[in-house]
Design a protein around this motif. Structure first.
Motif, mmCIF file in Angstrom:
data_model
loop_
_atom_site.group_PDB
_atom_site.id
_atom_site.type_symbol
_atom_site.label_atom_id
_atom_site.label_comp_id
_atom_site.label_asym_id
_atom_site.label_seq_id
_atom_site.Cartn_x
_atom_site.Cartn_y
_atom_site.Cartn_z
ATOM 1 N N VAL A 241 0.844 -1.183 0.000
ATOM 2 C CA VAL A 241 0.000 0.000 0.000
ATOM 3 C C VAL A 241 0.883 1.238 0.000
ATOM 4 N N GLU A 242 0.535 2.174 -0.852
ATOM 5 C CA GLU A 242 1.196 3.480 -0.853
ATOM 6 C C GLU A 242 0.127 4.536 -0.605
ATOM 7 N N VAL A 243 0.370 5.417 0.373
ATOM 8 C CA VAL A 243 -0.564 6.497 0.672
ATOM 9 C C VAL A 243 -0.159 7.723 -0.126
ATOM 10 N N VAL A 244 -1.089 8.243 -0.916
ATOM 11 C CA VAL A 244 -0.821 9.387 -1.784
ATOM 12 C C VAL A 244 -1.191 10.672 -1.046
ATOM 13 N N ALA A 245 -0.242 11.589 -0.970
ATOM 14 C CA ALA A 245 -0.493 12.871 -0.299
ATOM 15 C C ALA A 245 -1.373 13.752 -1.182
ATOM 16 N N THR A 246 -2.387 14.362 -0.576
ATOM 17 C CA THR A 246 -3.289 15.267 -1.299
ATOM 18 C C THR A 246 -3.493 16.522 -0.450
#
Length: 425
Positions: free
Chosen positions: A58-63
């Motif tokens: 899992v990669e968490v994408v910064a927004t």
């Protein structure tokens, strides 16, 4: 006994293990999560627990933190057909605008949505497709310093006039006692979606309607709505700092949690942060329904976040499995206890552990079941334009650039053009 984040994640993974009927093919799933309060931290924790259970990555994408900026990013990513995000955290008002880019989650949910808030599920449904899975529900709440109200012998305000009077009294007394940073009342006044939520609560609680009614009628140009905005404009610079016109959720919470405000309007997540060991106001905060205007009823704007899977994902089944894990009862219970995120699952409001950690979830349950919906269903893909026009009109009134009556008359004319004369469909 202190429990580590790793132990919590392991407990969640074990609790939800029966969700997977068969191993999911290894994949890299990118998820975009919000970052208000503990959102990002807890999203990452649960996503990593799922990864450990399934063998996926899992990669968490910064927004962006700002919801309007995040929506603009999502629109750009989805319009390009990009697979850079598999799972999107979406606001309750976005499925009508973005739903065509998401897969139908109903086959993966296996009926789990039946145990959730019906209005929330309806908002996440487009043309019969469950395009997003409800994750946590929001409703605007009044946070208050119960120690300060007790000190000055004041009850929890039930009307906006009572709030303004109590805020002024405590603010002035505290400043006279040496706290020159004290303000009476902080909220979200920046020109963005958060102001739409706040201003809709004022308008609705004054009996001024819901901007656009379910039948498509544009109702915002009326005396009660104008009275609500005039009252709110009167708070700025008196019981609310002028800087409130640039506050979002975290800026207003920061002032309150530092001990420099008597009242705060915010979402439930603020509760756990106010009670954290390092909080300056720990143990001194109460929560109540928001006040109402003359002849009106308390109103809380319906908010909430869901999880959706992009139809451009290279691994939609794995992404959907992650969504089902993140919205499961075990994960939602953990998030409610540790982060005061209101569950989308109705059964958890009867869970003694959840209610013990968040007494307001039981006491104020009607706030969430009767929350006022923004006009997303009727406006559909044009909702963002409706909201943008509304928050800008409200901001003009709050900042003194325009009178309430003229602002709402102009707004109604603009919305008539946006709807092509009230023909939304």
């Amino acid at each position: 006994m202190k429990v580590s984040g790793r132990e919590i994640a392991a407990a969640i993974a074990l609790a939800v293990l029966p969700l997977a009927c068969a191993p999911v093919q290894a994949a890299v799933i990118r998820i975009s999560c919000g970052a208000v309060g503990r959102e990002l931290e807890m999203c990452r924790e649960s996503a990593q627990a799922w990864a450990g259970r399934t063998g996926n990555q899992v990669e968490v994408v910064a927004t962006p933190n700002d919801s309007s900026e995040r929506l603009a990013l999502y629109e750009q990513v989805l319009a390009s057909g990009s697979d850079r995000i598999d799972v999107f955290q979406v606001d309750v008002v976005w499925p009508g605008m973005l739903g065509s880019h998401f897969i139908d989650l109903r086959p993966y949910a296996r009926g789990a949505e039946a145990g959730m808030f019906a209005d929330f599920v309806a908002s996440d449904t487009k043309a019969g497709r469950l395009v997003a899975m409800p994750w946590f529900i929001n409703g605007g709440l009044l946070f208050y310093r119960k120690d300060l109200l007790a000190r000055y012998g004041l009850p929890v305000p039930r009307t906006w006039d009572e709030l303004a009077a109590a805020a002024r009294r405590v603010q002035d007394a505290e400043r006279a006692a040496g706290n020159d940073r004290m303000w009476g009342w902080v909220w979200q006044g920046r020109a963005y979606e958060g102001l739409t939520c706040d201003a809709l609560e004022w308008v609705s609680s004054w009996g001024g309607g819901a901007i656009v009614e379910p039948d498509g009628r544009i109702s915002i140009d009326n005396p009660r709505a104008a009275a609500a905005l005039r009252a709110a404009a009167g708070w700025v610079g008196t019981i609310s700092p002028a800087a409130v016109l640039n506050y979002a959720e975290e800026e207003s919470r920061g002032v309150f949690q530092a001990g420099n405000a008597v009242f705060l309007r915010n979402w439930p997540y603020a509760w756990s942060l106010a009670q954290a060991p390092q909080s300056a106001i720990r143990g001194r905060v109460g929560v109540a329904a928001l006040p109402h205007g003359p002849g009106g009823e308390p109103a809380a704007t319906l908010g909430g976040e869901s999880l959706a899977v992009s139809k451009y994902s290279r691994a939609p089944a794995a992404a959907a499995d992650l969504v089902m894990f993140m919205t499961s009862a075990a994960v939602q219970k953990h998030r409610a206890i540790a982060g005061s995120f209101n569950p989308s699952l109705l059964a958890l409001y009867r869970d003694p552990d959840v209610v013990a950690a968040n007494p307001f979830m039981g006491e104020l349950f009607p706030v969430f079941t009767h929350a006022v919906a923004r006009p997303t269903v009727i406006a559909g893909a044009r909702y963002n334009q409706v909201s943008n026009e509304f928050w800008n009109a409200a901001h003009d009134v709050l900042s003194g650039r325009e009178k309430a009556d003229r602002a709402l008359e102009a707004l109604a004319g603009t919305l008539d053009r946006v709807s092509r004369g009230g023909r939304w469909k």
